[in-house]
Design a protein around this motif. Sequence first.
Motif, short mmCIF file in Angstrom:
data_model
loop_
_atom_site.label_atom_id
_atom_site.label_comp_id
_atom_site.label_asym_id
_atom_site.label_seq_id
_atom_site.Cartn_x
_atom_site.Cartn_y
_atom_site.Cartn_z
N GLY A 44 0.94 -0.86 -0.20
CA GLY A 44 0.04 0.08 -0.02
C GLY A 44 0.86 1.21 -0.13
O GLY A 44 2.26 1.37 -0.16
N TRP A 45 0.15 2.44 0.14
CA TRP A 45 0.88 3.70 0.21
C TRP A 45 1.95 3.52 1.51
O TRP A 45 1.39 3.34 2.88
CB TRP A 45 0.11 4.91 0.49
CG TRP A 45 -0.98 4.84 -0.72
CD1 TRP A 45 -2.31 4.55 -0.74
CD2 TRP A 45 -0.68 5.31 -1.82
NE1 TRP A 45 -2.76 5.05 -1.90
CE2 TRP A 45 -1.95 5.44 -2.82
CE3 TRP A 45 0.45 5.73 -2.60
CZ2 TRP A 45 -1.97 5.93 -3.95
CZ3 TRP A 45 0.43 6.11 -3.69
CH2 TRP A 45 -0.90 6.01 -4.62
N PRO A 46 3.27 4.07 1.28
CA PRO A 46 4.17 3.87 2.32
C PRO A 46 3.85 4.87 3.29
O PRO A 46 3.83 6.16 2.98
CB PRO A 46 5.20 3.67 1.93
CG PRO A 46 5.09 4.73 0.50
CD PRO A 46 3.78 4.49 -0.01
N VAL A 47 3.80 4.75 4.67
CA VAL A 47 3.63 5.94 5.58
C VAL A 47 4.96 5.98 6.41
O VAL A 47 5.93 5.36 6.46
CB VAL A 47 2.73 5.18 7.00
CG1 VAL A 47 2.71 6.20 8.03
CG2 VAL A 47 1.33 5.14 6.53
N GLY A 48 5.04 7.39 6.46
CA GLY A 48 6.52 7.87 7.02
C GLY A 48 7.33 8.19 6.11
O GLY A 48 8.58 8.48 6.43
N VAL A 49 7.05 8.04 4.83
CA VAL A 49 8.15 8.55 3.71
C VAL A 49 7.18 9.47 2.90
O VAL A 49 5.91 9.36 2.95
CB VAL A 49 8.71 7.60 3.07
CG1 VAL A 49 9.67 6.89 3.79
CG2 VAL A 49 7.52 6.61 2.25
N LEU A 50 7.75 10.33 2.12
CA LEU A 50 7.34 11.28 1.10
C LEU A 50 6.78 10.62 0.04
O LEU A 50 7.64 9.79 -0.81
CB LEU A 50 8.25 12.50 0.65
CG LEU A 50 7.81 13.56 0.51
CD1 LEU A 50 6.86 14.18 1.33
CD2 LEU A 50 8.97 14.61 0.28
N THR A 51 5.56 10.63 -0.58
CA THR A 51 4.98 10.04 -1.92
C THR A 51 4.88 11.34 -2.64
O THR A 51 4.15 12.24 -2.59
CB THR A 51 3.59 9.50 -1.65
OG1 THR A 51 3.83 8.34 -0.49
CG2 THR A 51 3.26 8.89 -2.81
N GLU A 52 5.36 11.34 -3.94
CA GLU A 52 5.37 12.26 -4.99
C GLU A 52 4.35 11.81 -5.99
O GLU A 52 4.84 10.83 -6.60
CB GLU A 52 6.72 12.66 -5.36
CG GLU A 52 6.79 13.96 -6.11
CD GLU A 52 8.30 14.46 -6.44
OE1 GLU A 52 9.17 13.82 -5.66
OE2 GLU A 52 8.37 15.34 -7.47
N ILE A 53 3.49 12.71 -6.40
CA ILE A 53 2.59 12.50 -7.38
C ILE A 53 2.66 13.60 -8.54
O ILE A 53 2.38 14.63 -8.22
CB ILE A 53 1.10 12.20 -7.11
CG1 ILE A 53 1.17 10.84 -6.00
CG2 ILE A 53 0.21 12.03 -8.10
CD1 ILE A 53 -0.13 10.53 -5.47
N LEU A 54 3.31 13.19 -9.63
CA LEU A 54 3.23 14.15 -10.71
C LEU A 54 2.14 14.20 -11.71
O LEU A 54 1.72 13.00 -12.26
CB LEU A 54 4.50 14.11 -11.57
CG LEU A 54 5.77 13.94 -10.30
CD1 LEU A 54 6.69 12.95 -10.78
CD2 LEU A 54 6.40 15.38 -10.56
N THR A 55 1.58 15.20 -11.98
CA THR A 55 0.38 15.02 -12.90
C THR A 55 0.33 16.15 -13.98
O THR A 55 0.97 17.48 -13.71
CB THR A 55 -0.84 15.44 -12.53
OG1 THR A 55 -0.81 16.77 -11.60
CG2 THR A 55 -1.34 14.48 -11.32
N ASP A 56 0.20 15.90 -15.33
CA ASP A 56 0.25 17.04 -16.26
C ASP A 56 -0.65 17.87 -16.19
O ASP A 56 -0.80 18.95 -16.56
CB ASP A 56 0.68 16.47 -17.57
CG ASP A 56 -0.30 15.49 -18.04
OD1 ASP A 56 -0.07 15.03 -19.26
OD2 ASP A 56 -1.23 15.21 -17.36
N GLN A 57 -1.79 17.51 -15.96
CA GLN A 57 -2.85 18.21 -15.84
C GLN A 57 -3.56 18.07 -14.33
O GLN A 57 -3.59 16.90 -13.88
CB GLN A 57 -4.00 17.92 -16.78
CG GLN A 57 -3.72 18.44 -18.09
CD GLN A 57 -4.97 18.29 -19.05
OE1 GLN A 57 -5.97 18.76 -18.47
NE2 GLN A 57 -4.95 17.69 -20.18
N PRO A 58 -4.07 19.08 -13.75
CA PRO A 58 -4.66 18.85 -12.27
C PRO A 58 -6.11 18.35 -12.75
O PRO A 58 -6.77 18.60 -13.64
CB PRO A 58 -4.58 20.40 -11.77
CG PRO A 58 -4.62 21.28 -12.99
CD PRO A 58 -3.87 20.64 -14.22
#
Lengths: 238, 531
Positions: A44-58
Amino acid sequence: MSREYRLRKLLKSPHIWRPGDFSVAGRNHVPTGFTKLDRQLGGGWPVGVLTEILTDQPGIGELRLLLPALLHLNGNDMSQANSACVSGLRGKALDIKAPDIQSNGRPDRLAWIAPPYIPYVPALMQHGLDISRILVAHSARQVDTLWAMEQALRSSVCMAVLGWLTDVDDQSLRRLQLAAESATCWAVIFRPARFSGSASPAPLRICIKAGDKPQSGDLDLEILRNRYGPIGSLTLQC
Amino acid sequence: MLKQQAHQAKAQLQLFTALDDSLAGAAPDSRGAHEASLSKTTRPYRLWLCIRFPELSLEALGSSRDYPAAVLSEQSGTTAVLSCNAKAARLGVSPGMTLNTALALSPTLDIRQRRQSAERDLLQARANWALAYTPVVSIEFSGAVLLEVGGSLRLFGGLSHLRRRLREDLQACGHRVIIASAPVAKAALWLTRAGKETDCSSENELPGLLADLPLGCLDWPVAVQRQLLQMGIRTLGGCVRLPRDGFARRAGPGYLRELDQGFGRSPDLLPYYQPHEDFHEALEIMPESLVAEEIAGVLHELCSRLSVFLRQRQANVQKLHVQMEHCGRDSTPLEVVLREPCSSANYFLELLHLQLDQQILPAPVIGLSLHAAVMPATTSKAGALLAGTKVNGHDASSVTANRLVERLRARLGAQQVHGLSLVAEHRPERAWSVTEPAGPGYGQPLPGQMVSRVRPLWLFTSPRRLETLHGKPVYRGALAFISDAERIESGWWDGNDIRRDYYSVTGNGGNRLWIYRDCRDLCWYLHGLFG
């Protein structure tokens, strides 16, 4: 000593990381709600670290991607979120169950730092989020956004912190990473896709593009960096 | 000595027997003896200490002792020296001199105009300080503070110890003091006015001590004093020896009453000093400064005084207001509003620092003033032993959540940090509102039945007008319609009525948009984004 023995001993060394070796002991994960993604991220999504999500359009679907996990943190049944998404599109009336909230001194707030548009309350409630736990902070300058995110992460009252950044240097991202580690909080930052090439210390970087059939909610994810599993692309429906 | 003890013992025995009889329902005439014995043995012991500040006008203006200084005051049209410090007195300056004479004697004399408001503030500050020694304090606005220390002697180890302590504390603040004590407040005041630092312990000694005091220490008008001098009376003893009705006729009954009060013959009621409900202090920054560290240093001093004030009163503060004064301009305000009352000086300082960092000062700061509305503390905050227990009705986590909100507000601005809530409205832009981030007691059950159509997760602050091509709306390319129209028509009652047809569409990049067509001006607008 035999060659195999020496090889095995070398491979056991902590300085070597093997792509197939995903047992990161003691790491918390928040179930994403999508089994394919869960498998790729090692739970799953890791807790305690930074997750970066990049999108070309919001607004391409990045929030919908996170919703099942947010609901899980809320304490709701995740399937409710998925059914809400799909049935709502077809125009059925939705019946939302009130989540059972008992704050027991655990972190329970959801902080939105510098969201680009207004988080629309009826939609959030339709998906099942608890509005009273949301804290929104607007800031004019990037340095204020970074400071606010750090404060929210270090305060240990937030179970998840979502921040919207643009051009941030490596140092500031490292500070955020340290802050997330100190509080074991789920931290997500959203950046425009033009920064996918720039250096970033986030252990998980995902780029989102719309899929072939956007009407049915397809999302194309490209995992650019993954400490917990293989990188690659996958398609989800949400 | 033995007779006195025997008498006291008999009185006590009478007291107990009287009580016993009254409990058993004895005859009412025994009560008279019981009351008489009570009045003799249980009268409280009072000792008044008077602290007089002979150089109050100089000290209120903050002048130092290193150079000669004098304070001027307007008296019957002429400006004359009111008081001067020791250095000026050595050069020959004395009260009553005109300005020119004083300047001729000491060319480098530092002249100041008298400020009675500053003197009053200083006396009130000293009265506040004196409250640490006794709860009964009275201010004599001619330049003295009276303390009733009968009940405090035991705690502070005796009268001489207390006097020494008071003197040391006041001299450390830069005051010159004259301290005297007597069972009657007025007598102590007269003793200090005459400059005598005596201690009178019982009322029997009063007439002897007061008899030799000059008439000047009574502070009566000049006409009355001249009249008495013409009669040949120069001391208090002389006044008291005069026949009472004659004195009342010549001088006035008020002065006779004053003499009676001073000698302990009639009761003297003084107005007791009540400390201010709120905290208000100001400090000057010398010289004026734009440097953040110096301003922060003064803020630190003010906050520590505030925390001492709060600790003395066992109170909390919820709102702090700081004014930074500039020369010739309006002052710049800094405000801190807390979500729940708190008394920690470090926390106030932290929030004020955050605000100060964001502040652009238009001019150098010459002074800071701190005002805080004080609230009594309900219960002391004890920490929770177990994580799940509630403390004072709040959870332990909501306390830190409040702190997070306060910190964010201090730096980003109070309006920029908020929670969200639902409003029962059909018009989409009004279906939500900004609210206080939830404190304790949140988690109300959600409404069961919501709007039937799905709503976008993002809403624009104001709808964006879309271009049309062949009658169809375009936004970075063609738009493909997913859903059919949803008519929202509402709001005729407050003048902002809308009539719109909402559609869900897919854009070129693959994101889903929420657009509408306004039925009045027939234009297309983009209102939100899904996801």
